[in-house]
Design an enzyme around this catalytic site. Sequence first.
Site, PDB file in Angstrom:
ATOM      1  N   ASP A  26       0.834  -1.193   0.000  1.00  0.00           N
ATOM      2  CA  ASP A  26       0.000   0.000   0.000  1.00  0.00           C
ATOM      3  C   ASP A  26       0.878   1.257   0.000  1.00  0.00           C
ATOM      4  OD1 ASP A  26      -2.659   1.369   0.534  1.00  0.00           O
ATOM      5  OD2 ASP A  26      -1.545   1.978   2.323  1.00  0.00           O
TER       6      ASP A  26
ATOM      7  N   GLU B 267       1.713  -0.436  -4.992  1.00  0.00           N
ATOM      8  CA  GLU B 267       0.769   0.630  -5.315  1.00  0.00           C
ATOM      9  C   GLU B 267       1.640   1.871  -5.489  1.00  0.00           C
ATOM     10  OE1 GLU B 267      -3.425   2.448  -3.674  1.00  0.00           O
ATOM     11  OE2 GLU B 267      -1.804   2.204  -2.221  1.00  0.00           O
TER      12      GLU B 267
END
Length: 694
Positions: free
Chosen positions: A348, A385
């Site tokens: 993330d 990401e």
Amino acid sequence: MSYSFSELDFIKPELGAEFTGEGTHFAVFSAHAEAVELCLFSEDSSEEVARLPLPKREGDVWSGYIAGLKPGTVYGYRAHGPYEPNAGHRFNPNKLLLDPYAKQVVGALEWDDALYGYRIGDPEEDLSFDTRDSAPFMVKGVVQDPDFDWAGDQAIRRPWTETIIYEAHVRGMTMTHPGVPEDLRGTFMGMASDPIVEHLVDLGISAVELLPIQYFPDDRYLLEKGLRNYWGYQTLGFFAPQPRFLSGRAITEFKTMVKRFHAAGIEVIMDVVYNHTAEGSERGPTLSFRGLDNLSYYRLSPDDPRHTYDTTGTGNTVNIAHPMVLRMVLDSLRYWVGVMHVDGFRFDLASTLGRTRHIEFDREGTFFDAIRQDPILSGVKLIAEPWDVGDGGYQVGGFPYPFREWNDKYRDDVRRFWKGEGGLVAGLASRLAGSSEQFNHSDRGATSSVNLISAHDGFTLMDTVSYNDKHNEANGEENRDGHSDNHSDNMGAEGPTDDDGIRSARDRRRRNMIATLMLSQGVPMLLGGDELGNSQQGNNNAYCQDDEIGWTDWSGLDDPFLDFCKGAIAFRKAHPALRQERFLTGEAAGDGTIEIAWYRPDGAVMDEEAWNDGDLRTLGLFLSKPANGEGADQLFLVCNAGGDCSVTLPEVNGITAWKRVLDTGAADDAFSVHPAENPAMVYGASIAAFEPAA
């Protein structure tokens, strides 16, 4: 029972609570603490039964060994040191702290002002000091025995060219499935149940990417609104499975899930959040890292260390540039691979992990170098990401091998093309070919792009064709949260409709986008539930919706669209030309054959004028890949976002006749094989695929 530390005749290098077989060794890092106490609790975690100063400090690691202490022991820490927020120090021994290396977390975090290191409401704000004991409201760690019967389990290590990812939420996938036993719904064991595994196998999935399953608490402000942290992007325990996903108390349930997925040929990828923690800004609670060593674990403002430096939008940023914090992250990753047998990670806000001591993103930074040289981690699946909210944080295409990256450019261009926007043929061509302008550098391969139409963050596929606008009112923020530019189209009615024409058009566009996903170079990722027509009622930010909005709706099990998705995945697997390891250049191979070429509807090769034609809505793509001893796999694809179109099929590589093998305009028999006339009629708003006739 009395407790005391014993001398060890050997050195334990591990951090955390490690059971040796005869006792337990405790070790925790803090560079600025003056003392660290180990706190032991009753089995139900309600009573503190011992408080022992860790006797040994070496290299800023505080440690101690207690002979006879067994797995199941509940514990936490208290750290003594300066409370000087203006200097970055926030030690407060009145606050019980979760071990950053805790392998299991018990209890529920009960939000109380005592969890904060300062007095909430005090005029001095976070410069004040709170003396209340937080232990009654705090979660604790549990000493673990790592033994588990992994007999027969083997890492799959499937090549990226053969990977089909399915993004799923453990709780959301299992809460409403009629075949999952009620007592297992919402748990790892429910996720590993036969109905879920069989569905994924039948669909053709090769890897499940699970939204965060490391321990995270519910945010206080969400609970006060009657909501909860559903997605889980507020990690506090980087080694511990989320307790709410356990049907009992044993973390071996996670291992059982992994073993069952592996037995079915499915890899397990974890979505991990190492860029920030649940402690928030300097006004957040003191739960673990802040109390152990705020100055080391977090990035603080270079101008005023009282304040956190935030590149994540959550209030804090983990200081990955610190060697011991980097070690914690690497130890966590190795633990999940070595002990829990997972197959990879999706990071993330991964740009934050590449920020150096000077804050800038550095693709040659310490974190990436550490991963690449690690004999364990360099061999698993690694997905970034590739953005955060800090300056220079958008880094699509900027990560080094062996990382793959989520490609939001793919999502946006594919949605816009099928929405009918002009000037998108060049963008679509790029996405079909693996987004080479982003990824074809530094010896990266054509599987660098993780292609997605939808993900947990944003509209589902069904909502992309059902809503013009987001509808996040249930989140309690007056619909201000979530992205407003979704490149969506309700196709004539906002939300569900009984209009057969609109429903049919929506079905075709969904088929087009799934087909595009499976026909593109790169690694396809399907959002769990999209194959079922799952809707979130127009909510594009369901992070707090642990209810029917966020859960997968399984009523689509009998929908023909599920069969189409199975067919599209099988089609991809049957054609090596769609899953190539290197970027295709279009140049003739040594034997004069063409590997990739682009065509206009009239059969002419695309030229600069055609690429810049804002009115062109139809694009032809020829692909070829030599097969070992069996001739080449060759395909001609036509993506037509306009009206019905007559398309001249090319004569290329000696091919003079074609057969139609895919037609998204044919709702009931999209994969039927038919001889193709030339020119061939391609339905408006559809994809057709052709193979050589002989």
